[in-house]
Motif scaffolding. Structure first.
Motif, short mmCIF file in Angstrom:
data_model
loop_
_atom_site.label_atom_id
_atom_site.label_comp_id
_atom_site.label_asym_id
_atom_site.label_seq_id
_atom_site.Cartn_x
_atom_site.Cartn_y
_atom_site.Cartn_z
N LYS A 68 0.67 -1.00 -0.23
CA LYS A 68 0.23 0.04 -0.18
C LYS A 68 0.91 1.19 -0.12
N ILE A 69 1.95 1.29 0.60
CA ILE A 69 2.87 2.41 0.69
C ILE A 69 3.32 2.62 -0.73
N TRP A 70 3.93 1.43 -1.57
CA TRP A 70 4.18 1.37 -2.71
C TRP A 70 3.27 1.91 -3.70
N ALA A 71 1.93 1.60 -3.53
CA ALA A 71 0.89 2.09 -4.45
C ALA A 71 0.75 3.60 -4.13
N TYR A 72 0.91 4.06 -2.93
CA TYR A 72 0.73 5.55 -2.63
C TYR A 72 1.79 6.23 -3.17
N ILE A 73 3.14 5.82 -3.31
CA ILE A 73 4.21 6.55 -3.77
C ILE A 73 4.17 6.48 -5.32
N LYS A 74 3.69 5.38 -6.04
CA LYS A 74 3.52 5.58 -7.39
C LYS A 74 2.47 6.49 -7.50
N LYS A 75 1.28 6.30 -7.02
CA LYS A 75 0.15 7.25 -7.52
C LYS A 75 0.52 8.65 -7.34
N ASN A 76 1.34 9.14 -6.27
CA ASN A 76 1.55 10.55 -6.02
C ASN A 76 2.81 10.99 -6.84
N GLY A 77 3.48 9.96 -7.55
CA GLY A 77 4.70 10.44 -8.35
C GLY A 77 5.97 10.79 -7.13
N LEU A 78 6.22 10.14 -6.18
CA LEU A 78 7.07 10.50 -5.15
C LEU A 78 8.47 9.79 -5.36
N GLN A 79 8.55 8.85 -6.35
CA GLN A 79 9.66 8.14 -6.58
C GLN A 79 10.52 9.31 -7.30
N ASP A 80 11.86 9.45 -6.92
CA ASP A 80 12.95 10.19 -7.46
C ASP A 80 13.10 9.84 -8.95
N THR A 81 13.27 10.69 -9.84
CA THR A 81 13.18 10.34 -11.29
C THR A 81 14.75 9.87 -11.71
N LYS A 82 15.76 10.64 -11.09
CA LYS A 82 16.93 10.12 -11.38
C LYS A 82 17.49 8.85 -10.72
N ASN A 83 17.26 8.68 -9.41
CA ASN A 83 17.57 7.39 -8.50
C ASN A 83 16.38 7.03 -8.36
N LYS A 84 15.79 5.75 -8.84
CA LYS A 84 14.60 5.20 -8.43
C LYS A 84 14.52 4.56 -7.33
N ARG A 85 15.74 4.46 -6.54
CA ARG A 85 15.67 3.81 -5.18
C ARG A 85 15.12 5.08 -3.96
N ASN A 86 15.31 6.07 -4.38
CA ASN A 86 14.97 7.15 -3.34
C ASN A 86 13.46 7.73 -3.60
N ILE A 87 13.08 7.94 -2.28
CA ILE A 87 11.55 8.49 -2.18
C ILE A 87 11.54 9.78 -1.69
N ASN A 88 10.95 10.55 -2.43
CA ASN A 88 10.65 12.20 -2.02
C ASN A 88 9.26 12.08 -1.25
N ALA A 89 9.33 12.38 0.21
CA ALA A 89 8.64 12.09 0.96
C ALA A 89 7.49 13.70 0.68
N ASP A 90 5.95 13.29 0.97
CA ASP A 90 5.17 14.42 1.08
C ASP A 90 4.91 14.65 2.44
N GLU A 91 3.92 15.50 3.00
CA GLU A 91 3.59 15.77 4.36
C GLU A 91 3.38 14.41 5.05
N LYS A 92 2.40 13.64 4.42
CA LYS A 92 1.96 12.30 5.13
C LYS A 92 3.10 11.45 5.30
N LEU A 93 4.16 11.30 4.43
CA LEU A 93 5.21 10.34 4.34
C LEU A 93 6.42 10.92 5.46
N LYS A 94 6.29 12.35 5.44
CA LYS A 94 7.17 13.03 6.46
C LYS A 94 7.19 12.34 7.86
N ALA A 95 5.87 12.30 8.17
CA ALA A 95 5.48 11.97 9.63
C ALA A 95 6.00 10.43 9.67
#
Length: 117
Positions: A68-95
């Motif tokens: 479900k976390i990966w679905a949320y990341i993909k849906k909101n486009g939070l995966q880094d474009t240059k390095n796909k292993r990194n996730i850019n957190a939005d406000e919900k994920l920062k918590a």
């Protein structure tokens, strides 16, 4: 002379039959026993309030939480474009990520497990 050479070539081609190479039959592979899932991964766990905002508040196994976390990341486009292993957190994920704005995907599972009881 040329006619004799042509006739000799024709008879030589007919005389040499084609050889067919038979491949050795491979022995039948043994059917592997189906692996049973580890019970620790299948036990329902209750997510914290911060994690519940991303995946839902109901109890679910860790594997389902990760999906479900990966679905949320993909849906909101939070995966880094240059390095796909990194996730850019939005406000919900920062918590969930302890205030970090960028997290490695391997570090993510470690941080998420802190929010499961």
């Amino acid at each position: 002379m040329a006619a004799k050479k042509k006739a000799a070539k024709k008879t030589a081609k007919k005389a040499a039959p084609k050889k067919t190479v038979k491949k050795a039959a491979k022995p039948a592979a043994k059917k592997a026993a189906k692996r049973k899932p580890n019970a620790a991964f299948m036990t329902p766990m209750q997510p914290s309030a911060a994690l519940g905002a991303v995946v839902g508040t109901g109890a679910m196994p860790r594997s389902e939480v990760t999906k479900k976390i990966w679905a949320y990341i993909k849906k909101n486009g939070l995966q880094d474009t240059k390095n796909k292993r990194n996730i850019n957190a939005d406000e919900k994920l920062k918590a969930v990520f302890g205030g970090k704005s960028m997290v490695n995907m391997f570090e993510m599972t470690k941080l998420v497990n802190k929010h499961l009881k």
